[in-house]
Design a protein around this motif. Structure first.
Motif, PDB file in Angstrom:
ATOM      1  N   TRP A 115       0.834  -1.184   0.000  1.00  0.00           N
ATOM      2  CA  TRP A 115       0.000   0.000   0.000  1.00  0.00           C
ATOM      3  C   TRP A 115       0.874   1.240   0.000  1.00  0.00           C
ATOM      4  N   GLY A 116       0.293   2.331  -0.444  1.00  0.00           N
ATOM      5  CA  GLY A 116       1.018   3.590  -0.557  1.00  0.00           C
ATOM      6  C   GLY A 116       1.006   4.048  -2.000  1.00  0.00           C
ATOM      7  N   ILE A 117       2.127   4.551  -2.449  1.00  0.00           N
ATOM      8  CA  ILE A 117       2.276   4.983  -3.838  1.00  0.00           C
ATOM      9  C   ILE A 117       3.175   3.972  -4.528  1.00  0.00           C
ATOM     10  N   ARG A 118       2.699   3.400  -5.627  1.00  0.00           N
ATOM     11  CA  ARG A 118       3.451   2.390  -6.386  1.00  0.00           C
ATOM     12  C   ARG A 118       3.589   2.862  -7.822  1.00  0.00           C
ATOM     13  N   PHE A 119       4.811   2.805  -8.318  1.00  0.00           N
ATOM     14  CA  PHE A 119       5.092   3.237  -9.687  1.00  0.00           C
ATOM     15  C   PHE A 119       5.281   2.022 -10.586  1.00  0.00           C
ATOM     16  N   GLY A 120       4.924   2.169 -11.847  1.00  0.00           N
ATOM     17  CA  GLY A 120       5.216   1.139 -12.833  1.00  0.00           C
ATOM     18  C   GLY A 120       4.347  -0.098 -12.760  1.00  0.00           C
ATOM     19  N   THR A 121       3.157  -0.001 -12.190  1.00  0.00           N
ATOM     20  CA  THR A 121       2.253  -1.148 -12.197  1.00  0.00           C
ATOM     21  C   THR A 121       1.549  -1.188 -13.553  1.00  0.00           C
ATOM     22  N   GLN A 122       0.803  -2.232 -13.819  1.00  0.00           N
ATOM     23  CA  GLN A 122       0.084  -2.319 -15.091  1.00  0.00           C
ATOM     24  C   GLN A 122      -0.946  -1.204 -15.216  1.00  0.00           C
ATOM     25  N   TYR A 123      -1.313  -0.586 -14.099  1.00  0.00           N
ATOM     26  CA  TYR A 123      -2.268   0.523 -14.089  1.00  0.00           C
ATOM     27  C   TYR A 123      -1.566   1.879 -13.973  1.00  0.00           C
ATOM     28  N   GLY A 124      -0.268   1.894 -14.191  1.00  0.00           N
ATOM     29  CA  GLY A 124       0.490   3.129 -14.057  1.00  0.00           C
ATOM     30  C   GLY A 124       0.834   3.376 -12.602  1.00  0.00           C
ATOM     31  N   THR A 125       0.756   4.621 -12.181  1.00  0.00           N
ATOM     32  CA  THR A 125       1.026   4.959 -10.786  1.00  0.00           C
ATOM     33  C   THR A 125      -0.216   4.633  -9.960  1.00  0.00           C
ATOM     34  N   THR A 126      -0.016   3.867  -8.896  1.00  0.00           N
ATOM     35  CA  THR A 126      -1.115   3.424  -8.044  1.00  0.00           C
ATOM     36  C   THR A 126      -1.034   4.124  -6.694  1.00  0.00           C
ATOM     37  N   TYR A 127      -2.174   4.640  -6.253  1.00  0.00           N
ATOM     38  CA  TYR A 127      -2.305   5.277  -4.946  1.00  0.00           C
ATOM     39  C   TYR A 127      -3.345   4.468  -4.176  1.00  0.00           C
ATOM     40  N   ASN A 128      -2.927   3.782  -3.109  1.00  0.00           N
ATOM     41  CA  ASN A 128      -3.886   2.975  -2.361  1.00  0.00           C
ATOM     42  C   ASN A 128      -3.532   2.918  -0.878  1.00  0.00           C
ATOM     43  N   ILE A 129      -4.555   2.703  -0.080  1.00  0.00           N
ATOM     44  CA  ILE A 129      -4.417   2.611   1.368  1.00  0.00           C
ATOM     45  C   ILE A 129      -4.682   1.189   1.836  1.00  0.00           C
ATOM     46  N   SER A 130      -5.660   0.535   1.235  1.00  0.00           N
ATOM     47  CA  SER A 130      -5.967  -0.851   1.582  1.00  0.00           C
ATOM     48  C   SER A 130      -6.836  -1.457   0.491  1.00  0.00           C
ATOM     49  N   GLY A 131      -7.024  -2.751   0.558  1.00  0.00           N
ATOM     50  CA  GLY A 131      -7.902  -3.417  -0.382  1.00  0.00           C
ATOM     51  C   GLY A 131      -7.256  -3.676  -1.732  1.00  0.00           C
ATOM     52  N   ASN A 132      -8.104  -4.041  -2.700  1.00  0.00           N
ATOM     53  CA  ASN A 132      -7.603  -4.366  -4.038  1.00  0.00           C
ATOM     54  C   ASN A 132      -8.529  -3.868  -5.144  1.00  0.00           C
ATOM     55  N   LYS A 133      -9.368  -2.874  -4.848  1.00  0.00           N
ATOM     56  CA  LYS A 133     -10.264  -2.284  -5.835  1.00  0.00           C
ATOM     57  C   LYS A 133      -9.866  -0.832  -6.034  1.00  0.00           C
ATOM     58  N   GLY A 134     -10.025  -0.356  -7.268  1.00  0.00           N
ATOM     59  CA  GLY A 134      -9.671   1.028  -7.510  1.00  0.00           C
ATOM     60  C   GLY A 134     -10.211   1.554  -8.817  1.00  0.00           C
ATOM     61  N   LEU A 135     -10.119   2.848  -8.985  1.00  0.00           N
ATOM     62  CA  LEU A 135     -10.515   3.540 -10.204  1.00  0.00           C
ATOM     63  C   LEU A 135      -9.295   3.639 -11.109  1.00  0.00           C
ATOM     64  N   ALA A 136      -9.319   2.863 -12.202  1.00  0.00           N
ATOM     65  CA  ALA A 136      -8.224   2.878 -13.179  1.00  0.00           C
ATOM     66  C   ALA A 136      -8.558   3.933 -14.231  1.00  0.00           C
ATOM     67  N   ILE A 137      -7.661   4.882 -14.387  1.00  0.00           N
ATOM     68  CA  ILE A 137      -7.867   5.988 -15.320  1.00  0.00           C
ATOM     69  C   ILE A 137      -6.766   5.950 -16.370  1.00  0.00           C
ATOM     70  N   GLU A 138      -7.159   5.990 -17.626  1.00  0.00           N
ATOM     71  CA  GLU A 138      -6.202   6.111 -18.721  1.00  0.00           C
ATOM     72  C   GLU A 138      -6.434   7.472 -19.352  1.00  0.00           C
ATOM     73  N   LEU A 139      -5.385   8.277 -19.391  1.00  0.00           N
ATOM     74  CA  LEU A 139      -5.498   9.622 -19.935  1.00  0.00           C
ATOM     75  C   LEU A 139      -5.284   9.610 -21.445  1.00  0.00           C
ATOM     76  N   ILE A 140      -5.730  10.638 -22.098  1.00  0.00           N
ATOM     77  CA  ILE A 140      -5.555  10.766 -23.543  1.00  0.00           C
ATOM     78  C   ILE A 140      -4.076  10.756 -23.914  1.00  0.00           C
ATOM     79  N   ASN A 141      -3.212  11.303 -23.048  1.00  0.00           N
ATOM     80  CA  ASN A 141      -1.772  11.344 -23.330  1.00  0.00           C
ATOM     81  C   ASN A 141      -1.079  10.005 -23.084  1.00  0.00           C
TER      82      ASN A 141
END
Length: 167
Positions: free
Chosen positions: A115-141
């Motif tokens: 948990w915390g800030i994770r770089f380079g995951t398949q979802y890009g930069t991940t910000y999490n506190i607990s659990g395994n669900k999240g809002l995956a956002i892909e930007l136009i860039n």
């Protein structure tokens, strides 16, 4: 034009609440307190290779600062008619306008290495506190961001409503 219905609102705040995490932090935090008591109050050396009194005080202060840091860490996510805001206090604040988003979906991201800030995951930069669900956002860039959530159902509903409004 990317605009959402002004009735859509979402807010979530998360903190580290795992009992086992706080148990570990408490035990680790008590070690320097015991060391200061034993070495500075009782006058007995603490450990087989004791620190200097000054070193022990500095170590104790650093441990206290670390505990306070964990108490202040908070992940706040909000969605309004203009976009998505995320704050991983006290480190990062992001605001993403809807016009910058190619795709957004709620996912089960599994284990990303902690948990915390994770770089380079398949979802890009991940910000999490607990659990395994999240809002995956892909930007136009092409950048990707994942924001952890404990309100999966509510977030799915808002994303679904937003997609309908954007079409």
């Amino acid at each position: 034009m990317n605009t959402w219905n002004t009735m859509i609102k979402y807010k979530e705040e998360q903190k580290f609440r795992q009992w086992w995490f706080w148990l570990i932090i408490t035990i680790i935090g008590m070690i320097p307190i015991y060391g200061v008591y034993k070495q500075l109050i009782l006058g007995e050396k603490f450990g087989n290779n004791p620190m200097s009194d000054f070193g022990l005080i500095i170590f104790s202060i650093m441990m206290f600062v670390l505990i306070v840091l964990f108490l202040t860490i908070k992940l706040t996510t909000s969605i309004d008619e203009n976009g998505i805001s995320m704050r991983f206090a006290p480190f990062v604040t992001k605001r993403i306008q809807f016009s910058e988003i190619r795709k957004a979906e709620v996912v089960n991201y599994g284990f990303v290495g902690g948990w915390g800030i994770r770089f380079g995951t398949q979802y890009g930069t991940t910000y999490n506190i607990s659990g395994n669900k999240g809002l995956a956002i892909e930007l136009i860039n092409g950048k990707k961001i994942l924001i952890g959530t404990q309100k999966e159902s509510e977030l799915r509903r808002i994303i679904k409503t937003a997609e309908a409004d954007l079409q």
